[in-house]
Design a protein around this motif. Structure first.
Motif: not given
Length: 104
Positions: A30-31, A33-35, A38, A100
């Protein structure tokens, strides 16, 4: 042992502010994908797992993006492989999947 009882220790290059962080496999997926969305941090340079005697063993990491579905989502599969004590007989240590959004 459930996959999310396992620990993945991600280590960044010395130039990054993150240093090292402990994740469960799902937390890391999850981290990541967020990264990805961003683009805040570089990817970790290595991954480790703790072993019984308190030392760390380096893990191989692979990330594969599946095909996008009709809703424009894809499964992103992270796999960490332990090379084993002999370095010859690798074993899957953990796998985690994140979704994603291709529209993002």
């Amino acid at each position: 042992m459930d996959t999310n009882d396992k620990q993945i220790i991600a280590v960044w290059d010395a130039d990054e502010d993150l240093g090292a962080h402990i994740f469960t496999p799902d937390e890391y997926a999850q981290w990541a994908e967020t990264n990805h969305l961003t683009d805040t941090y570089a990817n970790p340079v290595s991954f480790y797992r703790p072993i019984g005697d308190g030392t760390l063993r380096r893990l191989s990491h692979a990330c594969v993006c599946g095909s996008y579905d009709t809703n424009d989502y894809a499964d992103i599969t992270h796999t960490w492989t332990d090379p084993g004590v002999d370095g010859i007989t690798p074993k899957n240590y953990a796998t985690a999947i994140a979704r994603r959004d291709g529209r993002a």
